[in-house]
Enzyme design. Structure first.
Site: not given
Ligand code: DGY
Length: 322
Positions: A288, A240, A269
């Site tokens: 991601h 993360r 993000e």
């Protein structure tokens, strides 16, 4: 009227997963795949027995408190559950589940891709070819770093960390790790344990972050810790964004203390990532994609459904995290 449980599905899911949901439940789908606001989520949760969210929806204490009492569970389509205030869920009696295991291979592949991409300047080279700026070849042209035989450091030797370490061994890398607790020898597979992050860092030619985002790991990779890495190290993050202090990482990349970084996850993000990353040649950036394979996304959906099935047949779900 059907007596099948009503499930709010917050995002568009793979076809096979939606088909199983439609067979066994009364799902409320999101065919346009629109990101719901907190208010919309609460409104849509009216008359719903459980929610199947992704990490893109934030279940803060406030959102959880406002959910209708009929909602029994949040069966996440994600292994990470930092988007859910688990204490608030426990206080409200909400069951929370995640989807471990099924995404370990896919995420490990992305970690290795980031390591290679960062080490071999792949993104810089690819942009050069596309922009027709590739003019010549020479022995000193776009020289990167070989990773074979180097040291691979892992923070967080859980499922994803262990699979990634196994892949790194295929490059003859020596694996070092830090984990809150030392693994049993059979799980270590020869990896060298360090009792603190500070002990680990000087042994990492490549550092790959795999710990969950928790209050303890927020900003874990900060200026002081980055300074403990060997010169020219590479930092990879598939966990993360919050685990890394962006400004500290960017400074280390700009100063040349670090060789490069490979990042799949970011603070802010997708829309508000640190804009300075975009100007750096020595970062390999992905949006991601850790779990983004067809096989894995099906697996995540089925795992979330297994958890729902257990809850609605009166059993303990296999992946309960709160
Ligand atoms: C996860 O499962 O946590 C991935 O980051 C995708 O949500």
């Amino acid at each position: 009227m059907s007596d099948k449980p009503v499930i709010l599905v917050t995002r568009k899911l793979p076809d096979l997963v939606e088909a199983r949901l439609a067979r066994d439940y009364q799902p409320i789908f999101n065919p346009d795949d629109r990101l719901y606001s907190a208010d919309e989520l609460i409104e849509l949760a009216d008359g719903v027995d459980a929610i199947l969210p992704c990490h893109t929806e934030k279940f803060s204490a406030d959102v959880i408190a406002r959910l209708p009492d009929r909602v029994r569970a949040l069966c996440n389509f994600s292994v990470g559950y930092d988007h859910v205030d688990t204490q608030a869920a426990i206080n409200k009696g909400l069951i929370v589940t995640n989807t471990p295991d099924v995404l370990s291979d896919a995420t490990a592949e992305i970690a290795i891709l980031l390591m290679l991409g960062a080490a071999r300047r792949a993104s810089e080279g690819e942009r050069m070819v596309r922009a027709q700026k590739w003019k010549d070849w020479s022995p000193t042209f776009m020289v990167g770093q070989q990773i074979s035989g180097k040291r691979f450091g892992v923070i967080g030797m859980g499922r994803v960390g262990r699979v990634t370490a196994r892949r790194a061994r295929a490059f003859d890398m020596e694996v070092h790790y830090y984990n809150r607790t030392r693994l049993d020898q059979d799980l270590e597979c020869g990896a060298l344990y360090h009792e603190t992050v500070e002990d680990l860092l000087p042994h990492c030619d490549v550092l790959s972050v795999h710990c969950p985002a928790t209050a303890e790991t927020m900003g874990l990779i900060n200026r002081e810790r980055l300074a403990l890495l060997p010169k020219n190290a590479i930092v990879v993050n598939t966990a993360r964004g919050g685990v890394i202090d962006d400004e500290a990482l960017i400074e280390a990349l700009v100063s040349g203390a670090l060789f490069a970084a490979g990042l799949d996850v970011f603070n802010g993000e997708p829309q508000n990532i640190n804009p300075r990353y975009r100007d750096l040649d020595n970062v390999f950036l992905l949006p991601h994609l850790g779990s983004a394979t067809g096989e894995t996304r099906d697996g995540m959906g089925f795992r979330a459904l297994d958890n729902l099935d257990a809850i609605f047949s009166g059993q303990e779900p296999g992946d309960r995290v709160a």
